[in-house]
Design a protein around this motif. Structure first.
Motif, short mmCIF file in Angstrom:
data_model
loop_
_atom_site.label_atom_id
_atom_site.label_comp_id
_atom_site.label_asym_id
_atom_site.label_seq_id
_atom_site.Cartn_x
_atom_site.Cartn_y
_atom_site.Cartn_z
N THR A 24 12.29 34.23 113.87
CA THR A 24 12.25 34.34 112.41
C THR A 24 13.67 34.51 111.87
N GLU A 25 13.84 34.22 110.57
CA GLU A 25 15.15 34.38 109.94
C GLU A 25 15.60 35.83 109.99
N TYR A 26 14.68 36.74 109.72
CA TYR A 26 14.99 38.17 109.78
C TYR A 26 14.37 38.74 111.05
N PRO A 27 15.06 39.65 111.71
CA PRO A 27 14.45 40.27 112.89
C PRO A 27 13.14 40.95 112.52
N HIS A 28 12.18 40.86 113.40
CA HIS A 28 10.86 41.45 113.16
C HIS A 28 10.69 42.64 114.10
N ILE A 29 10.54 43.82 113.53
CA ILE A 29 10.37 45.05 114.31
C ILE A 29 8.96 45.57 114.07
N VAL A 30 8.23 45.80 115.15
CA VAL A 30 6.84 46.25 115.07
C VAL A 30 6.75 47.71 115.45
N GLY A 31 6.10 48.49 114.60
CA GLY A 31 5.85 49.90 114.87
C GLY A 31 4.42 50.13 115.29
N ILE A 32 4.24 50.91 116.33
CA ILE A 32 2.91 51.26 116.83
C ILE A 32 2.91 52.77 117.02
N ILE A 42 -1.08 49.71 123.48
CA ILE A 42 -0.09 49.15 124.40
C ILE A 42 -0.77 48.30 125.46
N ASP A 43 -1.91 48.76 125.97
CA ASP A 43 -2.62 47.99 127.00
C ASP A 43 -3.03 46.61 126.50
N LEU A 44 -3.27 46.49 125.21
CA LEU A 44 -3.67 45.21 124.63
C LEU A 44 -2.59 44.14 124.79
N LEU A 45 -1.34 44.55 124.99
CA LEU A 45 -0.26 43.59 125.18
C LEU A 45 -0.40 42.83 126.49
N GLU A 46 -1.34 43.23 127.33
CA GLU A 46 -1.64 42.47 128.54
C GLU A 46 -2.08 41.04 128.18
N ASP A 47 -2.55 40.86 126.95
CA ASP A 47 -2.93 39.51 126.49
C ASP A 47 -1.74 38.55 126.48
N THR A 48 -0.53 39.05 126.54
CA THR A 48 0.66 38.19 126.52
C THR A 48 1.18 37.86 127.92
N ARG A 49 0.49 38.29 128.94
CA ARG A 49 1.01 38.19 130.32
C ARG A 49 1.28 36.76 130.77
N THR A 50 0.59 35.77 130.18
CA THR A 50 0.80 34.38 130.59
C THR A 50 1.52 33.56 129.50
N ASP A 51 2.07 34.24 128.50
CA ASP A 51 2.76 33.53 127.43
C ASP A 51 3.99 32.81 127.98
N ASP A 52 4.28 31.64 127.44
CA ASP A 52 5.47 30.90 127.84
C ASP A 52 6.73 31.46 127.17
N HIS A 57 9.31 50.29 130.56
CA HIS A 57 9.96 49.57 131.66
C HIS A 57 8.97 48.64 132.35
N ALA A 58 7.72 49.09 132.55
CA ALA A 58 6.71 48.24 133.18
C ALA A 58 6.41 47.01 132.34
N LEU A 59 6.58 47.14 131.03
CA LEU A 59 6.36 46.01 130.12
C LEU A 59 7.64 45.21 129.88
N ARG A 60 8.67 45.47 130.68
CA ARG A 60 9.94 44.74 130.66
C ARG A 60 10.76 44.96 129.40
N GLY A 61 10.44 46.03 128.67
CA GLY A 61 11.20 46.35 127.46
C GLY A 61 12.40 47.21 127.80
N TRP A 62 13.29 47.35 126.82
CA TRP A 62 14.51 48.15 126.96
C TRP A 62 14.41 49.37 126.06
N PRO A 63 14.02 50.53 126.59
CA PRO A 63 14.00 51.73 125.75
C PRO A 63 15.40 52.02 125.21
N THR A 64 15.50 52.36 123.95
CA THR A 64 16.81 52.69 123.39
C THR A 64 17.36 53.92 124.11
#
Length: 196
Positions: free
Chosen positions: A2-10, A95-105, A139-146
């Motif tokens: 996107t033109e502007y960064p998209h930050i999602v809060g959960i 967070i567990d619902l993000l497992e739906d992205t496991r096969t995303d390209d 870390h298990a979800l391959r993210g970078w904690p600040t």
């Protein structure tokens, strides 16, 4: 991208306007002030999500909205209360619902995204161990904690005043710092992608 960064809060609790939810919103507001588009999934939205069931591919509108937002995200802020030394079931289910992205390209899970973490709890022990557990999950979800994680002990700190403004300058400083780290990481990632 996107033109502007998209930050999602959960984050949040079953109580509307909880300190956890308000802290996540405060960080999103700081990201917004730095040029981000933000999307929030607070306690009410999280409470409406069915239990994550990997064996059932059907998804509610709320589940699809969260996964779609995560797919568009350049970064995340995740906030949880510290319940018995760990992440609340409400937040973990989302967070567990993000497992739906496991096969995303395009991107699996939170791969390469900065993730700001927030914990509020009634005591420092719960705050610390929950923040550590949340870091392991990211870390298990391959993210970078600040580098800065925000832990608020609601027994000794009053995070917000009666008007909903941050009442503690140390918390306000941490909110600004975390938002800056998220946005700096996003900017650096975007620059590297453009250079390739």
């Amino acid at each position: 991208m996107t033109e502007y960064p998209h930050i999602v809060g959960i984050g949040g609790t079953t109580r509307p306007g909880s300190s956890t939810e308000m802290l996540v919103r405060a960080i999103l507001a700081e990201c917004g002030a730095r040029g981000a588009e933000t999307t929030m999934f607070a306690g009410a939205e999280l409470l409406a999500l069915p239990h994550y069931n990997p064996g059932d591919p059907t998804r509610t509108d709320g589940q699809r909205a969260l996964v779609d937002a995560a797919r568009r995200a350049d970064g995340f802020v995740i906030g949880t209360p510290g319940y018995h030394g760990s992440v609340s079931a409400l937040v973990k289910n989302a967070i567990d619902l993000l497992e739906d992205t496991r096969t995303d390209d395009a991107r699996v899970y939170m791969d390469g995204c900065p993730v700001g973490l927030v914990v509020s709890a009634a005591g420092w022990q719960a705050t610390g161990v929950t923040l550590s557990a949340l870091r392991d999950i990211i870390h298990a979800l391959r993210g970078w904690p600040t580098p800065i994680g925000i832990g608020v002990n609601t027994i000794v700190q009053r995070p917000f005043d009666d008007e909903g403004r941050i009442a503690d300058e140390s918390i306000a400083g941490a909110v600004r710092m975390q938002a800056g780290q998220i946005m700096d990481h996003v900017s650096g990632t975007r620059m590297r992608k453009q250079a390739v």
